[in-house]
Design a protein around this motif. Structure first.
Motif, short mmCIF file in Angstrom:
data_model
loop_
_atom_site.label_atom_id
_atom_site.label_comp_id
_atom_site.label_asym_id
_atom_site.label_seq_id
_atom_site.Cartn_x
_atom_site.Cartn_y
_atom_site.Cartn_z
N LEU A 150 0.85 -1.18 0.00
CA LEU A 150 0.00 0.00 0.00
C LEU A 150 0.90 1.24 0.00
N VAL A 164 -2.86 -1.96 8.60
CA VAL A 164 -2.35 -0.82 7.83
C VAL A 164 -1.66 0.17 8.76
N PHE A 224 -10.65 1.40 0.67
CA PHE A 224 -9.66 2.23 1.37
C PHE A 224 -10.04 3.68 1.10
N ILE A 258 -2.49 0.62 -4.54
CA ILE A 258 -2.37 -0.71 -3.96
C ILE A 258 -1.76 -1.65 -4.99
N ARG A 277 5.55 3.80 0.65
CA ARG A 277 5.08 2.46 0.31
C ARG A 277 5.51 1.48 1.40
#
Length: 498
Positions: free
Chosen positions: A160, A199, A225, A237, A166
């Motif tokens: 992600l 996340v 998201f 993603i 990232r």
């Protein structure tokens, strides 16, 4: 008697075109050919005369084309407009674009623009900054195309990227099977909550403690998201080399954030609007209708209609007097009046009656957002003007104001165009006269005292293509030699020019 019969049939024959029974040795085939050639001579002569007339007609046509060109150039010189073309010099075209008609008065104009005319408008408010919940990234519809999500040792990770950072999100601790319509630990809602926790952990390792990305399940059973801070974020993603779960979650590798899909129905976008509950509570089905008016023009739509449908219908209805569009950056719906200036004398130029509250609830538009258009304020040669539009005409000069400031515009006769027309006439006259004189004075060439006549088919059969062309070129020369019509035309041209 038998010998006599054999003698009569032994000489001559059909193949030799001889005369049966005569053994004289005469070239009867050659004699027949000469006789036929002699018989064809009148026909050949007639065909040659016809061809000469056709060539002569073509030569006349060429001269007639030159005369037509000359006539057109004379006609241009006779037109008053040929001497009325104007040229414009503009010291600053950032202030005004200037064009002059043929009847424009020559002169200089001092232009000063203090204010441009503006258009009345109405748009989504800036508070909150977006009519959508920040940005969002949705999966495929889970429960239809993806009825079951399985997280195990072979499928548990994805990458992600948020605003350039990232990281890899590892869901291996969430192993199990999740599906839509299930309540409790294996529901999509519980999965979304746990993904959000993972996340946050992943970005915490990257030094980001307040990640703005959240995860939820939409009413369409999509994993999503999203952000809800009203700010613009970049979210992407991606799958990972090993143990990727991305496809099972319903996302494509490289999927990135979405703004409002204006081609999708309002009903299917209901999760994306900040104040969706305020509208969809009472208008809860796709077929529910809503109404509003713009400048007295009534509009009726259903929840199945898309933003594009709404915009296109408004723009096609000229009586509404507005242009609508959706800004792709801010997702704001905007209305702009079709005409500029304060044409409503201090009152808003766009009057909205939001009957069912859809504009205010979903798009944050209401009458209090309307602005009043302003008139242009400018002066020409010291004389001040105020008007609703940014275009002004004076003495055949049209000014289209493009910015504030000063400029000097000069109008004068365009002598370049006049000189061109005169030169075109001189060129056409000289070319026509020269061409006619050449045709009148050129004599027909001869060979052995005879003119080059058009070739017969038999003659062409004995020549190459190059020889035929060379012969026919010579045969067409001098056909108008001393032609009285041509001589008379040349005399008339010279007389009219003397």
């Amino acid at each position: 008697m038998a010998d006599s019969t054999n003698s009569l049939m032994s000489t001559g024959g059909v193949n030799g075109l001889g005369i049966v029974g005569l053994n004289s040795g005469m070239d009867t085939a050659g004699m027949v050919k000469k006789i036929m050639k002699y018989d064809r001579m009148p026909l050949d002569r007639t065909n040659q005369d016809i061809q000469l007339l056709l060539w002569k007609e073509e030569a006349f046509r060429t001269q007639n084309t030159s005369l037509s060109t000359l006539r057109d150039s004379v006609f241009d010189l006779k037109l008053e407009t040929s001497y009325n073309t104007r040229t414009v010099a503009n010291s600053d075209d950032q202030v005004a674009a200037a064009t002059a008609a043929s009847n424009a008065a020559n002169g200089s104009y001092a232009i000063k623009v203090d204010k441009l005319a503006t258009f009345s408008s109405n748009s989504s408010t800036d508070d909150p900054k977006s009519i959508t919940k920040g940005v969002f990234l949705s999966s495929q519809v889970i429960g239809t195309s993806k009825s079951l999500i399985t997280i195990d040792k072979a499928h548990h990770s994805f990458d992600l990227t948020v605003d350039g950072t990232r990281t890899t999100v590892d869901l291996s601790k969430l192993s199990g099977k999740y599906s839509a319509g299930v309540k409790g630990g294996k529901s999509l809602t519980r999965l979304a909550e746990n993904i959000q926790k993972q996340v946050k952990k992943a970005f915490h390792k990257e030094g980001i403690n307040d990640i703005s990305v959240k995860v939820k399940v939409t009413s369409n059973n999509q994993l999503e998201f999203y952000t809800d801070d009203g700010l613009k974020h970049n979210i992407t993603i991606n799958s990972v080399a090993n143990n990727s779960i991305l496809n099972d979650l319903g996302f494509k590798d490289g999927a990135t954030v979405s703004t409002i899909d204006s081609a999708t129905s309002l009903y299917n976008l209901r999760d994306q609007f900040v104040n969706a509950d305020g509208y969809f509570t009472n208008k809860s089905t796709p077929t529910d209708t809503f109404n509003f008016t713009i400048n007295g023009q009534a509009f009726k739509f259903t929840n199945n209609d898309s933003i594009d449908t709404i915009i296109n219908r408004i723009n096609a209805t000229t009586t509404a007097g507005v242009t609508a569009f959706l800004d792709p950056e801010s997702n704001k719906l905007m209305f702009t009046a079709a005409k500029s200036g304060d044409y409503n004398h201090g009152r808003p130029g766009i009057v909205i009656d939001d009957t069912d509250g859809v504009l205010k609830s979903l798009f944050k538009i209401d009458q209090t957002n309307s602005t009043v258009g302003e008139n242009a304020e400018f002066s020409v040669n010291g004389t001040s003007f105020k008007q609703a539009g940014n275009s002004f005409a004076i003495n055949g000069l049209t000014l289209n104001f493009t910015g504030t400031g000063s400029s000097t515009v000069s109008v004068s006769t365009d002598t370049t165009d006049i000189v061109k027309k005169v030169n075109d006439f001189i060129t056409a006259y000289n070319k026509t006269l020269s061409g006619m004189n050449e045709q009148i004075t050129k004599t027909r060439p001869t060979k052995s005292g005879k003119h080059y006549d058009p070739l017969t088919d038999e003659q062409k059969g004995q020549m190459s293509e190059a020889q035929i062309k060379k012969w026919e070129d010579l045969a067409q020369e001098g056909l108008l030699n001393n032609d009285q019509l041509m001589i008379s035309t040349v005399t008339d041209l010279r007389t009219k020019m003397s």
